[in-house]
Design a protein around this motif. Structure first.
Motif, PDB file in Angstrom:
ATOM      1  N   ASN A  43       0.835  -1.507  -0.144  1.00 54.52           N
ATOM      2  CA  ASN A  43      -0.003  -0.486   0.087  1.00 54.52           C
ATOM      3  C   ASN A  43       0.824   1.073   0.410  1.00 54.52           C
ATOM      4  N   PRO A  44       0.692   1.820  -0.790  1.00 50.83           N
ATOM      5  CA  PRO A  44       1.422   3.013  -1.226  1.00 50.83           C
ATOM      6  C   PRO A  44       0.827   4.209   0.284  1.00 50.83           C
ATOM      7  N   SER A  45       1.481   5.534   0.006  1.00 49.26           N
ATOM      8  CA  SER A  45       1.561   6.589   0.966  1.00 49.26           C
ATOM      9  C   SER A  45      -0.224   7.296   0.981  1.00 49.26           C
ATOM     10  N   GLN A  53      -1.579   7.371  -3.389  1.00 50.71           N
ATOM     11  CA  GLN A  53      -2.723   6.907  -3.562  1.00 50.71           C
ATOM     12  C   GLN A  53      -3.946   7.709  -4.481  1.00 50.71           C
ATOM     13  N   GLN A  54      -3.299   9.709  -3.722  1.00 52.44           N
ATOM     14  CA  GLN A  54      -4.634   9.726  -4.485  1.00 52.44           C
ATOM     15  C   GLN A  54      -3.921  10.759  -6.036  1.00 52.44           C
ATOM     16  N   ALA A  55      -2.895  10.667  -5.729  1.00 50.21           N
ATOM     17  CA  ALA A  55      -2.170  10.991  -7.399  1.00 50.21           C
ATOM     18  C   ALA A  55      -2.169   9.845  -8.194  1.00 50.21           C
ATOM     19  N   MET A  56      -2.127   8.976  -7.648  1.00 50.06           N
ATOM     20  CA  MET A  56      -2.832   7.603  -8.599  1.00 50.06           C
ATOM     21  C   MET A  56      -3.982   7.818  -9.051  1.00 50.06           C
ATOM     22  N   GLU A  57      -4.975   7.949  -7.960  1.00 47.87           N
ATOM     23  CA  GLU A  57      -6.384   7.881  -8.559  1.00 47.87           C
ATOM     24  C   GLU A  57      -6.746   8.832  -9.620  1.00 47.87           C
ATOM     25  N   GLN A  58      -5.816   9.743  -9.021  1.00 48.11           N
ATOM     26  CA  GLN A  58      -6.713  11.269 -10.416  1.00 48.11           C
ATOM     27  C   GLN A  58      -5.704  10.720 -11.259  1.00 48.11           C
ATOM     28  N   GLN A  59      -4.206   9.609 -11.646  1.00 49.91           N
ATOM     29  CA  GLN A  59      -3.560   9.214 -13.033  1.00 49.91           C
ATOM     30  C   GLN A  59      -4.671   8.640 -13.405  1.00 49.91           C
TER      31      GLN A  59
END
Length: 371
Positions: free
Chosen positions: A175-177, A181-187
């Protein structure tokens, strides 16, 4: 004979000693018997000296000076606590794993390592952090099998010296921080929007192409239909013009022939057997018969009775009446020679009896009816 002396008869001091000896014997027997389960092995030491491994079953050991340590020979599961690690691209992640081990050599596990379970767990934790630190964040999320293989490879060499075999390593979660995780979701959301826009643009482009091709095909079909319609219309006008011309010609000739046929019919009703027909009338009848039958101009006269017309057409054209009149004309004998002699005599001024004084028998009766 040996007799048993009751304890009540012994002195109090001897009774106490007997009880102590009896208790020592019972404890010694209990200490000397060791039971080993089927899935276990026990390491035996006597006065601190390693004496060997006790196999499953009942074993007897020296009492009070022996010690045993049990080793479970089945596959065991060790939970690796969650570890914080920093990936090669400086992204913090948190991961935990499960390690499956099996004791292969109980002697080494007894003599080479203090507590093999704790040792393997600690080694798995450090190895997990090291493996995650050598990988990119995307690789830590996607390449689970590669992480498992690397951890197992790192654990194999030290655990072999301990008599332990690492059967499998499974990373349960990476699990990333929260920020990552938010940045990955936006991406991910942006990537999905981009794909949706591309698909929508491709769909619109395909739709425009299909619509243009449909309009092109429609224009071609309409042009071909218009061209064919003009051709058919021109052909129809030409055929109509020809038919009107032929109809006018046919109707003119037919009117003349009908008039002639009426005259022939009136002549045929007389008593005379000799007829004089104008050449124009016979030529016109012949030409009209050729026109009706489609015959050539080779001189062969068409047979009106053999024409393939229905009853309504035959009645309209009067074919039966024409055939009857022509048959009567063919049956009548015209005295051409007699008429020529009379014409010659009149020309030479010979004394020729007039019609009033002429012998009626010498003149055909039908001549009087000829106008």
């Amino acid at each position: 004979m040996l007799s048993i002396i009751p304890l009540q008869t012994l002195p109090a001091g001897l009774t106490l000693i007997a009880l102590i000896v009896l208790a020592i014997v019972v404890v010694a027997l209990w200490q000397s018997v060791v039971i080993v389960d089927a899935y276990e092995k026990k390491a035996l030491t006597v006065l601190g000296e390693y004496r060997g491994l006790l196999e499953p079953g009942i074993s007897f050991v020296p009492p009070f000076v022996s010690a045993t340590q049990t080793f479970d020979m089945r596959t065991q599961t060790l939970d690796v606590p969650a570890q914080e690690a920093i990936t090669r691209d400086n992204s913090p992640v948190r991961a935990d794993a499960v390690v499956y081990i099996k004791v292969m050599n109980a002697k080494k596990a007894f003599l080479e390592v203090e507590n093999y379970e704790r040792a393997v767990s600690n080694l798995a934790q450090t190895t997990l952090r090291a493996v995650l630190g050598d990988m990119e964040l995307d690789d830590t999320l996607n390449k689970r099998q590669e992480i498992n293989a690397k951890i197992r490879e790192e654990l194999d060499e030290p655990t072999d010296e301990w008599g332990i075999r690492v059967e499998s390593v499974e990373v349960r979660e990476v699990n990333p921080s929260k920020d990552v995780q938010q940045a990955m979701e936006q991406q991910t959301s942006a990537e999905r929007k981009r794909r949706a826009m591309i698909l929508e643009a491709q769909g619109e482009r395909r739709s425009a192409i299909e619509e243009a091709q449909g309009e092109k095909q429609s224009d071609i079909i309409r042009a071909q239909g218009k061209k064919q319609s003009q051709i058919l219309e021109a052909q129809g006008d030409a055929i109509s013009t020809v038919l009107r011309a032929k109809s006018a010609e046919s109707m003119g000739e037919r009117a003349v022939i009908e008039k002639g046929m009426e005259t022939l019919e009136s002549i045929g009703q007389g008593e005379s057997q000799t007829f004089v027909l104008p050449q124009e009338l016979t030529s016109l009848v012949s030409r009209y018969g050729q026109h009706l039958t489609g015959a050539d101009t080779s001189g062969n006269e068409p047979d009106l009775e053999s024409l393939d017309f229905d009853d309504e057409t035959r009645e309209l054209l009067g074919i039966d009446d024409i055939a009857e009149i022509i048959g009567e004309i063919e049956d009548t004998e015209i005295d051409i020679e007699g008429m020529e002699e009379q014409a010659q005599a009149i020309k030479q001024g010979a004394d020729e009896p007039s019609i009033e004084s002429a012998d009626i028998d010498d003149v055909p009766e039908d001549v009087e009816d000829i106008e």
